[in-house]
Write an enzyme that holds these catalytic residues in place. Structure first.
Site, PDB file in Angstrom:
ATOM      1  CB  ALA A  30      -0.957  -0.002   1.178  1.00 25.79           C
ATOM      2  CG  LEU A  31       4.570   0.666  -2.045  1.00 24.68           C
ATOM      3  CD1 LEU A  31       5.616   0.596  -3.162  1.00 24.68           C
ATOM      4  CD2 LEU A  31       5.215   0.396  -0.688  1.00 24.68           C
ATOM      5  N   GLY A  34       5.352   8.429   1.628  1.00 27.21           N
ATOM      6  CA  GLY A  34       6.300   8.138   2.696  1.00 27.21           C
ATOM      7  C   GLY A  34       7.219   6.991   2.323  1.00 27.21           C
ATOM      8  CG  HIS A  35       5.718   3.042   1.827  1.00 28.23           C
ATOM      9  ND1 HIS A  35       4.344   3.160   1.832  1.00 28.23           N
ATOM     10  CD2 HIS A  35       6.031   2.288   2.913  1.00 28.23           C
ATOM     11  CE1 HIS A  35       3.843   2.501   2.861  1.00 28.23           C
ATOM     12  NE2 HIS A  35       4.841   1.964   3.539  1.00 28.23           N
ATOM     13  CD  GLN A  59       4.272  -6.303  11.353  1.00 27.90           C
ATOM     14  OE1 GLN A  59       5.298  -6.848  10.932  1.00 27.90           O
ATOM     15  NE2 GLN A  59       4.115  -4.983  11.320  1.00 27.90           N
ATOM     16  CD  GLN A 148      13.159  10.693  11.722  1.00 26.29           C
ATOM     17  OE1 GLN A 148      12.417  11.651  11.921  1.00 26.29           O
ATOM     18  NE2 GLN A 148      14.466  10.837  11.536  1.00 26.29           N
ATOM     19  CB  SER A 186      -0.872   1.905   4.447  1.00 29.59           C
ATOM     20  OG  SER A 186       0.428   1.945   3.912  1.00 29.59           O
ATOM     21  NE  ARG A 187      -2.548   0.739  10.720  1.00 22.52           N
ATOM     22  CZ  ARG A 187      -3.061  -0.430  11.076  1.00 22.52           C
ATOM     23  NH1 ARG A 187      -4.366  -0.572  11.112  1.00 22.52           N
ATOM     24  NH2 ARG A 187      -2.279  -1.439  11.400  1.00 22.52           N
TER      25      ARG A 187
END
Length: 279
Positions: A30-31, A34-35, A59, A148, A186-187
């Site tokens: 879900a790039l 930021g990615h 996770q 970060q 991504s959310r």
């Protein structure tokens, strides 16, 4: 760009790496921008760039959260190619956790038990450290790039690399934000228009905390300044604290430079996290 889905094919693609530096960006897909910032940094600093896309079931403590996590493989591949990725590694769960797999890489102590660890269970970070260790073993990168925004995860990965003497340099990249301050995630696609407006409370609260910090006040007063802004936006934080970057111990007195103001909250049905380094 080479697309591989198995460890054998990944190693074949990396076979001619002798004398060439490898930069690695591990993601759950879900790039977003930021990615892409991680990928651009990796591209600028390495001869070979490897991107992994793997939604790690180990996770997630909530099966519904795992099921709802966005999966956008076609768009991810297009973004990766445009960013100059050399190897796009998209393993299946069976490739990462084959039948009979029983190993766990688990840190202990407050770093994995507080905040995200308390909310999601220490097993969340055990899932992170196990999969990242496995991916490092598969890719054997010279540098690995992390945002970060996931401050506690970044600190956990650094601790794991130090504890296990893994020969990789962890490079942290500043959080990428929308023009109005909302941290990219991504959310965010789950937020309605009204929820997105409410979600701005997180970044605005961090800005208020930064301003309080510049006045030389205590950590408790920094948190209070941030809480007031969250209240104005109608956000009830799951946690809001100033922590020591070394061990994520919560601070109450005047924080030293490098301490981190962290926040997590549910906006609608979407859980968001954010943070700012207090310099």
């Amino acid at each position: 760009m080479i697309v591989v889905t198995t460890v054998d094919d990944l190693r074949t693609a990396l076979r001619d790496r002798a004398g060439r530096s490898v930069g690695f960006v591990p993601t759950m897909g879900a790039l977003h921008r930021g990615h892409l910032e991680l990928l651009h940094r990796a591209r600028a600093e390495n001869d070979v760039v490897v991107l992994s896309v793997f939604v790690n079931p180990a996770q997630f403590n909530d099966p519904a959260d795992l099921a709802a996590y966005p999966r956008t493989d076609e768009a991810d591949r297009a973004h990766a190619e445009q960013a100059g990725v050399d190897i796009y590694f998209a393993p299946t769960a069976e490739a990462v956790y084959p039948p009979g797999f029983s190993a766990t890489v688990a840190l202990s102590g407050p770093i994995v038990e507080t905040f995200e660890g308390a909310r999601r269970g220490a097993g969340h970070f055990h899932g992170v450290t196990t999969v990242v260790t496995k991916l490092f073993g598969m890719v054997r990168p010279d540098r690995a790039y992390f945002g970060q925004k996931d401050a506690q995860q970044l600190r956990v990965v650094r601790a794991m690399v130090a504890d296990l003497n893994i020969d990789v340099r962890i490079v942290d990249v500043p959080t990428v934000r929308e023009p109005d301050g909302l941290a990219l995630s991504s959310r965010n696609v789950r937020l309605s228009a009204d929820e997105r407006a409410t979600a701005l409370g997180l970044s605005r609260a961090l800005t208020a905390g930064e301003a309080a910090h510049r006045r030389g006040v205590t950590a408790a007063e920094i948190v209070l300044a941030a809480e007031l802004v969250l209240s104005e936006f109608g956000v009830n934080p799951e946690y809001l604290a100033v922590v020591d970057d070394a061990d994520f111990r919560q601070l109450h007195e005047v924080p030293p430079p490098g301490s981190v103001l962290i926040v997590a909250a549910e906006v609608g049905r979407t859980r968001l996290i954010d943070n700012v380094v207090l310099t």
